[in-house]
Design an enzyme around this catalytic site. Sequence first.
Site, mmCIF file in Angstrom:
data_model
loop_
_atom_site.group_PDB
_atom_site.id
_atom_site.type_symbol
_atom_site.label_atom_id
_atom_site.label_comp_id
_atom_site.label_asym_id
_atom_site.label_seq_id
_atom_site.Cartn_x
_atom_site.Cartn_y
_atom_site.Cartn_z
ATOM 1 N N HIS A 274 0.822 -1.198 0.000
ATOM 2 C CA HIS A 274 0.000 0.000 0.000
ATOM 3 C C HIS A 274 0.867 1.264 0.000
ATOM 4 O O HIS A 274 1.545 1.562 0.979
ATOM 5 C CB HIS A 274 -0.879 -0.039 1.263
ATOM 6 C CG HIS A 274 -1.874 1.052 1.357
ATOM 7 N ND1 HIS A 274 -1.933 1.931 2.410
ATOM 8 C CD2 HIS A 274 -2.873 1.413 0.518
ATOM 9 C CE1 HIS A 274 -2.925 2.780 2.231
ATOM 10 N NE2 HIS A 274 -3.517 2.491 1.089
ATOM 11 N N ARG A 275 0.890 1.953 -1.126
ATOM 12 C CA ARG A 275 1.761 3.127 -1.336
ATOM 13 C C ARG A 275 3.231 2.709 -1.169
ATOM 14 O O ARG A 275 4.069 3.475 -0.688
ATOM 15 C CB ARG A 275 1.403 4.266 -0.378
ATOM 16 C CG ARG A 275 -0.094 4.558 -0.336
ATOM 17 C CD ARG A 275 -0.473 5.639 0.646
ATOM 18 N NE ARG A 275 -1.916 5.671 0.875
ATOM 19 C CZ ARG A 275 -2.550 6.443 1.724
ATOM 20 N NH1 ARG A 275 -1.868 7.323 2.436
ATOM 21 N NH2 ARG A 275 -3.851 6.398 1.870
ATOM 22 N N GLU B 91 1.249 -0.742 -4.811
ATOM 23 C CA GLU B 91 0.012 0.028 -4.999
ATOM 24 C C GLU B 91 0.342 1.494 -5.242
ATOM 25 O O GLU B 91 1.211 2.070 -4.556
ATOM 26 C CB GLU B 91 -0.886 -0.093 -3.762
ATOM 27 C CG GLU B 91 -2.315 0.341 -4.040
ATOM 28 C CD GLU B 91 -2.784 1.576 -3.295
ATOM 29 O OE1 GLU B 91 -3.904 2.033 -3.552
ATOM 30 O OE2 GLU B 91 -2.016 2.120 -2.453
ATOM 31 N N ASP C 129 -1.473 5.349 -5.980
ATOM 32 C CA ASP C 129 -2.607 6.269 -6.140
ATOM 33 C C ASP C 129 -2.224 7.308 -7.173
ATOM 34 O O ASP C 129 -1.122 7.855 -7.124
ATOM 35 C CB ASP C 129 -2.885 6.992 -4.815
ATOM 36 C CG ASP C 129 -3.429 6.058 -3.762
ATOM 37 O OD1 ASP C 129 -4.588 5.648 -3.889
ATOM 38 O OD2 ASP C 129 -2.694 5.743 -2.805
ATOM 39 N N HIS D 148 -1.461 10.395 -2.986
ATOM 40 C CA HIS D 148 -2.799 10.021 -2.520
ATOM 41 C C HIS D 148 -3.718 11.222 -2.330
ATOM 42 O O HIS D 148 -4.825 11.268 -2.872
ATOM 43 C CB HIS D 148 -2.697 9.236 -1.203
ATOM 44 C CG HIS D 148 -4.028 8.858 -0.637
ATOM 45 N ND1 HIS D 148 -4.728 9.677 0.231
ATOM 46 C CD2 HIS D 148 -4.818 7.784 -0.846
ATOM 47 C CE1 HIS D 148 -5.882 9.102 0.531
ATOM 48 N NE2 HIS D 148 -5.963 7.946 -0.102
ATOM 49 N N GLU E 273 -4.527 2.862 -8.689
ATOM 50 C CA GLU E 273 -5.867 3.407 -8.398
ATOM 51 C C GLU E 273 -6.147 4.650 -9.233
ATOM 52 O O GLU E 273 -5.412 5.625 -9.186
ATOM 53 C CB GLU E 273 -5.984 3.751 -6.899
ATOM 54 C CG GLU E 273 -7.366 4.290 -6.568
ATOM 55 C CD GLU E 273 -7.628 4.473 -5.080
ATOM 56 O OE1 GLU E 273 -6.841 3.972 -4.249
ATOM 57 O OE2 GLU E 273 -8.629 5.133 -4.756
ATOM 58 N N GLN F 237 -7.713 -0.331 -10.011
ATOM 59 C CA GLN F 237 -8.709 -0.295 -8.935
ATOM 60 C C GLN F 237 -9.293 1.106 -8.858
ATOM 61 O O GLN F 237 -8.616 2.098 -9.171
ATOM 62 C CB GLN F 237 -8.043 -0.632 -7.604
ATOM 63 C CG GLN F 237 -6.775 0.158 -7.408
ATOM 64 C CD GLN F 237 -6.264 0.313 -5.991
ATOM 65 O OE1 GLN F 237 -6.967 0.053 -5.025
ATOM 66 N NE2 GLN F 237 -5.040 0.779 -5.862
HETATM 67 O O1 G3P Z 1 -6.697 1.399 -2.819
HETATM 68 C C1 G3P Z 1 -7.165 0.766 -1.696
HETATM 69 C C2 G3P Z 1 -6.929 1.631 -0.575
HETATM 70 O O2 G3P Z 1 -5.695 2.223 -0.815
HETATM 71 C C3 G3P Z 1 -8.027 2.625 -0.503
HETATM 72 O O3 G3P Z 1 -7.721 3.539 0.415
HETATM 73 O O4 G3P Z 1 -7.490 5.920 0.695
HETATM 74 O O5 G3P Z 1 -5.502 4.449 0.917
HETATM 75 O O6 G3P Z 1 -6.464 4.896 -1.308
HETATM 76 P P1 G3P Z 1 -6.739 4.762 0.155
HETATM 77 CA CA CA Z 2 -5.240 3.595 -2.815
#
Ligand code: G3P
Ligand code: CA
Length: 279
Positions: free
Chosen positions: A44-45, A71, A73, A86, A138, A171
């Site tokens: 995540h990031r 991941e 954003d 993000h 994303e 996503q």
């Molecule tokens: O992409 C899944 C998750 O990352 C969603 O939450 O706000 O961290 O992008 P966020």
């Molecule tokens: Ca995300």
Amino acid sequence: MKNTIYLLFIVFIILSGCSTYSGTAAVKGSPSKTPAYHPLIIAHRGASALEPEHTLLSYKRAIKDKADFIEIDLRQTKDHELVAIHDKDVERTTNGKGKIQDLTLSQLKKFNAGKGQRVLTIEEIIKEFGLSTKYYIETREDNSGNLVMEQKLIDILNKYNLLTEHKVVLQSFSEKSLKKIHSINKEIPLVRLLGDDEVNDLNSDKLKQIKSYAYAVGPNAKLVDKSTVEKVHAANLKIHVFFDAENEKKQTMKMINLRVDGLFSNNPAYTKRLINSSN
Ligand code: G3P
Ligand code: CA
């Protein structure tokens, strides 16, 4: 008499052989033995618990720790570049000020994104890592609800052969964005992120509709229980759960026990250890 003893001996050998074989087969092929569990780990990031999020340091650490995906954003700058960030603005993650949509790439590049790292374009990330990792990207609508990044993103992914090499999952919380991507290229695996209200109201009609363009859903783990996982699987969809940072440690093991198909993680090495301990 000699023949009878010989015959009994042969029968004994055959029966012991069968029983040994059955025993081995029962261990090896037992339907009760749970198969090893290997959910996808989505960094995540990047490994953002260990390094500044969305930076090269963070992605390098995630890849070193063998995450299945990094991941990313996306946001669009004033001069229409797709960058990995993000928030709407730069305040939380850099030493700069302002909204991404009001800043040019060269303005963004002047900011420190942590440990001297710079904000990255999606193309810079792909150039750095190429086919050596997989990308879980994303998309989102711009601040006015317009779709601005889908075609541009697909063009970049094609330029580096990432789609034909099956290196990408896209996503979004935006159904509109995913449907646009699906209309451009039906082969791209899509994950529909679910808002909290959608998770609470999840039903088979909604899941059927999502299944028409996506292969998985992404709810917040805090709302996921056994019945959520069963509903999603009954609709022939996968479930990849994300976490609020403060809940991740507490909830990851619960999600592992529910056998979800994918886990977002701010620390892939830690998540991997938990998964291994459950196998
Ligand atoms: O992409 C899944 C998750 O990352 C969603 O939450 O706000 O961290 O992008 P966020
Ligand atoms: Ca995300």
